[in-house]
Design a protein around this motif. Sequence first.
Motif, PDB file in Angstrom:
ATOM      1  N   SER A   1      16.585  43.137  56.050  1.00 35.93           N
ATOM      2  CA  SER A   1      15.551  42.317  56.188  1.00 35.93           C
ATOM      3  C   SER A   1      15.755  41.107  55.660  1.00 35.93           C
ATOM      4  CB  SER A   1      13.892  42.988  55.960  1.00 35.93           C
ATOM      5  OG  SER A   1      13.920  44.090  56.407  1.00 35.93           O
ATOM      6  N   ARG A   2      16.411  41.001  54.874  1.00 33.90           N
ATOM      7  CA  ARG A   2      16.893  39.715  54.295  1.00 33.90           C
ATOM      8  C   ARG A   2      18.462  38.846  54.610  1.00 33.90           C
ATOM      9  NH1 ARG A   2      13.093  38.897  49.671  1.00 33.90           N
ATOM     10  NH2 ARG A   2      11.883  40.911  50.295  1.00 33.90           N
ATOM     11  N   LEU A   3      19.439  39.834  55.194  1.00 41.43           N
ATOM     12  CA  LEU A   3      20.506  39.516  54.912  1.00 41.43           C
ATOM     13  C   LEU A   3      20.965  39.192  56.404  1.00 41.43           C
ATOM     14  CD1 LEU A   3      23.571  40.699  53.685  1.00 41.43           C
ATOM     15  CD2 LEU A   3      23.717  42.225  55.492  1.00 41.43           C
ATOM     16  N   SER A   4      21.655  38.115  55.846  1.00 44.29           N
ATOM     17  CA  SER A   4      22.260  37.161  57.731  1.00 44.29           C
ATOM     18  C   SER A   4      24.068  36.437  56.904  1.00 44.29           C
ATOM     19  CB  SER A   4      21.501  35.802  57.625  1.00 44.29           C
ATOM     20  OG  SER A   4      21.544  35.032  58.732  1.00 44.29           O
ATOM     21  N   PRO A   5      24.843  36.936  57.856  1.00 42.79           N
ATOM     22  CA  PRO A   5      24.369  37.606  59.487  1.00 42.79           C
ATOM     23  C   PRO A   5      24.440  38.671  59.008  1.00 42.79           C
ATOM     24  CG  PRO A   5      26.788  37.033  58.694  1.00 42.79           C
ATOM     25  CD  PRO A   5      26.091  36.093  57.524  1.00 42.79           C
ATOM     26  N   LEU A   6      24.109  40.161  59.688  1.00 48.84           N
ATOM     27  CA  LEU A   6      23.464  41.259  59.508  1.00 48.84           C
ATOM     28  C   LEU A   6      25.285  41.950  59.877  1.00 48.84           C
ATOM     29  CD1 LEU A   6      20.758  41.965  61.587  1.00 48.84           C
ATOM     30  CD2 LEU A   6      20.755  42.286  59.232  1.00 48.84           C
ATOM     31  N   SER A   7      25.805  42.254  59.043  1.00 51.63           N
ATOM     32  CA  SER A   7      27.209  42.287  59.308  1.00 51.63           C
ATOM     33  C   SER A   7      27.910  42.760  57.229  1.00 51.63           C
ATOM     34  CB  SER A   7      28.480  42.201  59.588  1.00 51.63           C
ATOM     35  OG  SER A   7      28.283  42.422  61.279  1.00 51.63           O
TER      36      SER A   7
ATOM     37  N   LEU B   1      27.853  49.575  51.133  1.00 53.20           N
ATOM     38  CA  LEU B   1      27.801  48.399  51.579  1.00 53.20           C
ATOM     39  C   LEU B   1      28.616  47.412  50.084  1.00 53.20           C
ATOM     40  CD1 LEU B   1      25.215  48.128  54.334  1.00 53.20           C
ATOM     41  CD2 LEU B   1      27.559  48.368  54.796  1.00 53.20           C
ATOM     42  N   PHE B   2      28.016  48.071  49.776  1.00 57.18           N
ATOM     43  CA  PHE B   2      27.795  46.900  47.904  1.00 57.18           C
ATOM     44  C   PHE B   2      29.606  47.057  47.455  1.00 57.18           C
ATOM     45  CE2 PHE B   2      28.363  46.027  43.220  1.00 57.18           C
ATOM     46  CZ  PHE B   2      28.142  44.790  43.952  1.00 57.18           C
ATOM     47  N   GLU B   3      30.329  48.385  47.259  1.00 55.88           N
ATOM     48  CA  GLU B   3      31.749  48.683  47.473  1.00 55.88           C
ATOM     49  C   GLU B   3      32.827  47.990  48.032  1.00 55.88           C
ATOM     50  OE1 GLU B   3      33.309  52.515  45.939  1.00 55.88           O
ATOM     51  OE2 GLU B   3      31.803  52.929  44.721  1.00 55.88           O
ATOM     52  N   VAL B   4      32.393  48.144  49.616  1.00 55.32           N
ATOM     53  CA  VAL B   4      33.212  48.095  51.111  1.00 55.32           C
ATOM     54  C   VAL B   4      32.941  46.321  50.913  1.00 55.32           C
ATOM     55  CG1 VAL B   4      33.376  47.167  53.610  1.00 55.32           C
ATOM     56  CG2 VAL B   4      32.133  49.425  52.148  1.00 55.32           C
ATOM     57  N   LEU B   5      31.815  45.822  50.554  1.00 53.47           N
ATOM     58  CA  LEU B   5      31.797  44.083  50.306  1.00 53.47           C
ATOM     59  C   LEU B   5      32.535  44.032  49.475  1.00 53.47           C
ATOM     60  CD1 LEU B   5      29.984  41.424  50.772  1.00 53.47           C
ATOM     61  CD2 LEU B   5      28.369  42.413  48.861  1.00 53.47           C
ATOM     62  N   ASN B   6      32.711  44.798  48.481  1.00 53.34           N
ATOM     63  CA  ASN B   6      33.876  43.924  47.182  1.00 53.34           C
ATOM     64  C   ASN B   6      35.354  44.408  47.114  1.00 53.34           C
ATOM     65  OD1 ASN B   6      32.434  42.615  44.766  1.00 53.34           O
ATOM     66  ND2 ASN B   6      31.257  44.289  45.528  1.00 53.34           N
TER      67      ASN B   6
ATOM     68  N   ALA C   1      22.068  43.336  44.840  1.00 54.83           N
ATOM     69  CA  ALA C   1      22.796  42.962  44.201  1.00 54.83           C
ATOM     70  C   ALA C   1      23.957  42.448  45.766  1.00 54.83           C
ATOM     71  CB  ALA C   1      23.986  43.909  44.079  1.00 54.83           C
ATOM     72  N   ILE C   2      23.590  43.071  46.581  1.00 49.10           N
ATOM     73  CA  ILE C   2      24.205  42.364  47.748  1.00 49.10           C
ATOM     74  C   ILE C   2      24.322  40.594  48.382  1.00 49.10           C
ATOM     75  CG2 ILE C   2      25.164  42.606  50.484  1.00 49.10           C
ATOM     76  CD1 ILE C   2      24.422  45.663  50.011  1.00 49.10           C
ATOM     77  N   LEU C   3      22.929  40.812  48.165  1.00 44.14           N
ATOM     78  CA  LEU C   3      22.030  39.341  48.523  1.00 44.14           C
ATOM     79  C   LEU C   3      22.813  37.865  48.066  1.00 44.14           C
ATOM     80  CD1 LEU C   3      18.520  40.886  49.473  1.00 44.14           C
ATOM     81  CD2 LEU C   3      20.265  39.738  51.878  1.00 44.14           C
ATOM     82  N   ALA C   4      22.763  38.595  46.549  1.00 41.14           N
ATOM     83  CA  ALA C   4      22.630  37.378  45.916  1.00 41.14           C
ATOM     84  C   ALA C   4      24.798  37.211  46.237  1.00 41.14           C
ATOM     85  CB  ALA C   4      22.741  37.916  43.988  1.00 41.14           C
ATOM     86  N   THR C   5      25.012  38.655  46.171  1.00 41.61           N
ATOM     87  CA  THR C   5      26.265  37.870  46.551  1.00 41.61           C
ATOM     88  C   THR C   5      27.108  37.614  47.841  1.00 41.61           C
ATOM     89  OG1 THR C   5      27.171  40.219  44.776  1.00 41.61           O
ATOM     90  CG2 THR C   5      29.694  39.514  46.698  1.00 41.61           C
TER      91      THR C   5
ATOM     92  N   ILE D   1      12.456  55.374  57.286  1.00 45.01           N
ATOM     93  CA  ILE D   1      13.887  54.775  56.449  1.00 45.01           C
ATOM     94  C   ILE D   1      14.313  53.562  54.816  1.00 45.01           C
ATOM     95  CG2 ILE D   1      15.680  52.473  56.762  1.00 45.01           C
ATOM     96  CD1 ILE D   1      15.051  54.220  59.696  1.00 45.01           C
ATOM     97  N   PRO D   2      15.241  54.173  54.005  1.00 52.31           N
ATOM     98  CA  PRO D   2      15.165  54.186  52.586  1.00 52.31           C
ATOM     99  C   PRO D   2      15.170  52.651  52.306  1.00 52.31           C
ATOM    100  CG  PRO D   2      17.469  56.025  53.345  1.00 52.31           C
ATOM    101  CD  PRO D   2      16.713  55.140  54.592  1.00 52.31           C
ATOM    102  N   ALA D   3      14.347  52.822  51.230  1.00 49.37           N
ATOM    103  CA  ALA D   3      13.751  51.595  51.479  1.00 49.37           C
ATOM    104  C   ALA D   3      14.757  49.985  50.779  1.00 49.37           C
ATOM    105  CB  ALA D   3      12.918  51.913  49.928  1.00 49.37           C
ATOM    106  N   ASP D   4      15.887  50.489  50.119  1.00 48.30           N
ATOM    107  CA  ASP D   4      17.057  49.972  49.959  1.00 48.30           C
ATOM    108  C   ASP D   4      17.886  49.520  51.106  1.00 48.30           C
ATOM    109  OD1 ASP D   4      18.276  52.217  49.878  1.00 48.30           O
ATOM    110  OD2 ASP D   4      19.572  51.879  49.186  1.00 48.30           O
ATOM    111  N   TYR D   5      18.179  50.279  51.852  1.00 42.72           N
ATOM    112  CA  TYR D   5      18.272  49.349  53.192  1.00 42.72           C
ATOM    113  C   TYR D   5      17.584  47.906  53.983  1.00 42.72           C
ATOM    114  CZ  TYR D   5      20.712  48.751  58.265  1.00 42.72           C
ATOM    115  OH  TYR D   5      21.009  49.171  58.701  1.00 42.72           O
TER     116      TYR D   5
END
Length: 360
Positions: free
Chosen positions: A241-247, A343-348, A203-207, A232-236
């Motif tokens: 591993s795919r997020l750019s930028p890392l913030s 992080l998804f809640e923060v992103l939104n 959901a974060i990557l799509a957003t 490391i938790p798999a979802d993190y």
Amino acid sequence: MNGRLRNLYSGRSSNGIDWARYEETLGSSLPADYKEFCSVFPPGSFQEWLTVAHPSDGDGSADLDHTAMLVGMIRRAASRNDVPSIPLIAGPGGLIIWGYIEDSVYLCWLATSDDPQTWRTLITDRHASNWVIVEKSMTDVLYDILFGTEPLGPLESHSYLRESPIEFEPFDYAVAPVSADGEEMPVRYDGGPLRAPIDQAHAILATTGSTVAPVIDDALWDRLVGTYGVRIPADYRDLVSRLSPLSIRNIQLFVPSHSDPRHDWTTQLEKAVRDAADRRRSGRHSWALWPAAGGLFPWGIATTGELFCWLPYNSEPSVWPVAMVGYDGETVRLHNLSATAFLFEVLNGADPFEVLRAWN
């Protein structure tokens, strides 16, 4: 220093301050009125929320780090706010933080002169959307904040600072001998299940429109696991591993073997361990870090200094809740969310302080 301000504290003064070490770290000598203030007042807070940086709290490196974070936030806000026309650097020639209010307002010297007695004060919120430059010394500014009749710049919404009685409360650790080690405290969790959905990586990557192909090699993850003995938790892992930028908003995420120290897991974990040890050496407590029992494992840091961690209370990483350690290391906020759900809640648009409930 104004007598009315001085009379707010009559307890034990701060003795044995290593000014040479503190000023060497900051790269400049400091105003005489600030030194007088620190000789009278130990580390503590006015009206519970206004804290003045104090050399008894460390060698000054944390103050420079916080100044650098503030400078970075002001720079990023320059495109949308009327930011002050000042040198946006941390240290001599730019800004040096001397106080904080509620983690939302910063009090900084404009260290743009070789003579620290002439330094002015910038009072600003974290995004420089509301700021004022005051042509007064540090202690005169502090006096005006507490006893003045008109609020200064962003302090209009902080009227409680002038509510009678005006009080100063020293921090508990301030009365402990410097040689006494503080406590390393575990964080406890009731083991309740995490709130669904747990995996919000996609959901974060799509957003954010981030890449689909992983950009972090599996070997780097294996090396991280081998170094720290923690999975490391798999979802993190999938997310970063795919997020750019890392913030995500103002939260900088950690990954293995990154060239930028702000995102490099080893660099940030070692810094967290050093900071915790420094707090204990000064007689304060620190929250235990991995691999101690009840120890937190950091995965991100806010530009304002808050450290985001997992609490690995269980051998299964997918059930680890998020914990946020305050920038001063004194407070932990804990909640039953996975890192990606948080992080998804923060992103939104959610405020991290609202997402997390106070734990201690």
